[in-house]
Scaffold this motif. Sequence first.
Motif, short mmCIF file in Angstrom:
data_model
loop_
_atom_site.label_atom_id
_atom_site.label_comp_id
_atom_site.label_asym_id
_atom_site.label_seq_id
_atom_site.Cartn_x
_atom_site.Cartn_y
_atom_site.Cartn_z
N ALA A 1 0.84 -1.20 0.00
CA ALA A 1 0.00 0.00 0.00
C ALA A 1 0.88 1.26 0.00
O ALA A 1 0.57 2.25 -0.67
CB ALA A 1 -0.92 -0.01 1.21
N ALA B 1 -4.55 6.05 -8.83
CA ALA B 1 -5.27 5.22 -7.87
C ALA B 1 -6.02 4.10 -8.58
O ALA B 1 -6.09 2.98 -8.07
CB ALA B 1 -6.24 6.08 -7.06
N VAL B 2 -6.57 4.40 -9.74
CA VAL B 2 -7.29 3.37 -10.52
C VAL B 2 -6.36 2.22 -10.86
O VAL B 2 -6.71 1.04 -10.75
CB VAL B 2 -7.89 3.99 -11.80
N VAL C 1 -5.57 0.13 -7.62
CA VAL C 1 -6.71 -0.70 -7.22
C VAL C 1 -6.83 -1.92 -8.13
O VAL C 1 -7.06 -3.05 -7.65
CB VAL C 1 -8.01 0.13 -7.27
N SER C 2 -6.66 -1.73 -9.41
CA SER C 2 -6.75 -2.85 -10.37
C SER C 2 -5.73 -3.94 -10.05
O SER C 2 -6.04 -5.14 -10.09
CB SER C 2 -6.53 -2.33 -11.79
N PHE D 1 -4.14 -4.48 -7.06
CA PHE D 1 -4.40 -5.09 -5.75
C PHE D 1 -5.53 -6.11 -5.80
O PHE D 1 -5.49 -7.13 -5.12
CB PHE D 1 -4.75 -4.00 -4.73
N VAL D 2 -6.53 -5.82 -6.60
CA VAL D 2 -7.71 -6.68 -6.66
C VAL D 2 -7.47 -7.93 -7.49
O VAL D 2 -8.00 -9.00 -7.19
CB VAL D 2 -8.93 -5.89 -7.19
N ALA E 1 -7.09 -1.67 -1.10
CA ALA E 1 -7.61 -1.16 -2.37
C ALA E 1 -8.69 -0.12 -2.14
O ALA E 1 -8.84 0.82 -2.94
CB ALA E 1 -8.15 -2.32 -3.21
N LEU E 2 -9.42 -0.26 -1.03
CA LEU E 2 -10.51 0.68 -0.75
C LEU E 2 -10.01 2.09 -0.47
O LEU E 2 -10.69 3.07 -0.78
CB LEU E 2 -11.32 0.19 0.46
N GLN F 1 -7.23 3.64 -1.64
CA GLN F 1 -6.33 4.27 -2.60
C GLN F 1 -6.82 5.65 -3.04
O GLN F 1 -6.05 6.60 -3.13
CB GLN F 1 -6.15 3.36 -3.82
N PHE F 2 -8.10 5.77 -3.31
CA PHE F 2 -8.63 7.05 -3.79
C PHE F 2 -8.56 8.13 -2.70
O PHE F 2 -8.11 9.24 -2.95
CB PHE F 2 -10.07 6.88 -4.29
#
Length: 451
Positions: free
Chosen positions: A277, A322-323, A326-327, A329-330, A363-364, A366-367
């Motif tokens: 992270a 951030a997008v 997240v991609s 990490f998920v 991931a939640l 990041q934004f």
Amino acid sequence: MTYRGHLRSLSRLGLPLIGGHVAQFAIGLTDTIMLGQYSVDALASVVLGSTLFFVLFILGSGFGIAVMPMVAEADAQNDDTAIRRIARMGMWLSALFAILVLPMFWFSGPILTAIGQEPDLAQTAQSYLRIVGVGLLPALLVMVLKSYLAALEHTRVVFWITVLAALANVLVNYVLIFGNWGAPELGVTGAAIASLVVQVVSILGVVIYAGRKLPEHRLFARIWKPDAEVLSRVFRIGAPIGLTNLAEVGLFAASTTMMGWLGKIPLAAHGIALNLAGLAFMFHLGLSNAATIRAGNAIGRKDSEHLAQGARTAIVFSLSMAVVAVSIFVTVPEFLIGGFVDKSDPDYDAIVATGVSLLLVAALFQFVDGAQAMALGLLRGVMDTRQPMILAAISYWGVGMTSAYVLGFTFDMGGVGVWLGLVIGLSMAALLLMLRFWRGKLAELRTSFAT
């Protein structure tokens, strides 16, 4: 300037800063990976030790960060004398801080034990910190000089010096942790020595470059001479920055403490997920630094429209990054977590399973983590640091820490609950700090510049 022009300028300034932060982060990441391969106990000890070091480093780094917008503003006004005075007093304050906190590293074992950590891990962490702590002085001086160079848009050298330091860390870790090339196998002590070597390499690099490439500032001439007026200014801006950083990093450090209460495996998994992270956060941090510099330039020119356009560009750039994070990490959490631990370790499966659940929570945020970093960078650029410090403390500790404890222990959600508390705290910080910039300082500056 058009938004495309802002994007080009932000990229030219920000990308080397991002690279420098990633390279700096790679130093800690290398320690985590190599010690994870060495033993889980070594990894857990260094997670504790490096957390304490980082908390004190980030508190003291406020003076170095304050140098960035102040030098950027002075540069926009072509004031070389102010640039020299600001950088010197930033170094003074950083050195004084490093000397004052050195005893905390030496007696860190009892401190860690007192907050509920296992005695064996705390003792090993103390041995690590007694070596690493000496490097706090050069580390903080490097922060000042990097901020000085970045504010003058010498960002590429900041990147390359940090890369050199990261490579030195890998080499010394390889030799001393595992006892390669005929060297003794030192484990955690070897990692500590490597970290100290990194700080020495870094300070030599920035001092040599600044002295040779920017002789007009005479940065190190009569550096022993005090300058009470500028020292006071740097302190007034830098101390709240350091305390704001402490509030944020302290939130994560406290989460590390709580994960330690859950046991060795959750603590090791937390350290790995936090590293991943944190790596994603380096992109936002580099852009935040660039936004600080460009905001400082806009203040020096008294151009509020340039400030607003640059702020919008930086925020959108941060959201796009951030997008991407997240991609990743998920989609591949097992691959990311598993790379830090030796597959033959008996705790491998448990660490990976725990780490994956934490990474999905990461991931939640990041934004919101990117948004609050950008807001802080912009506010620092316009020299607004006291009110953001209060808003950050309320968000991180009043909201975030309380939520982490309640969800993790009262509702018995364990590590996932602790990390969900982090999400809540960062979300509150992003909201309040963005409102502070757009509804508060920007409106105030527009009025001020118009008169």
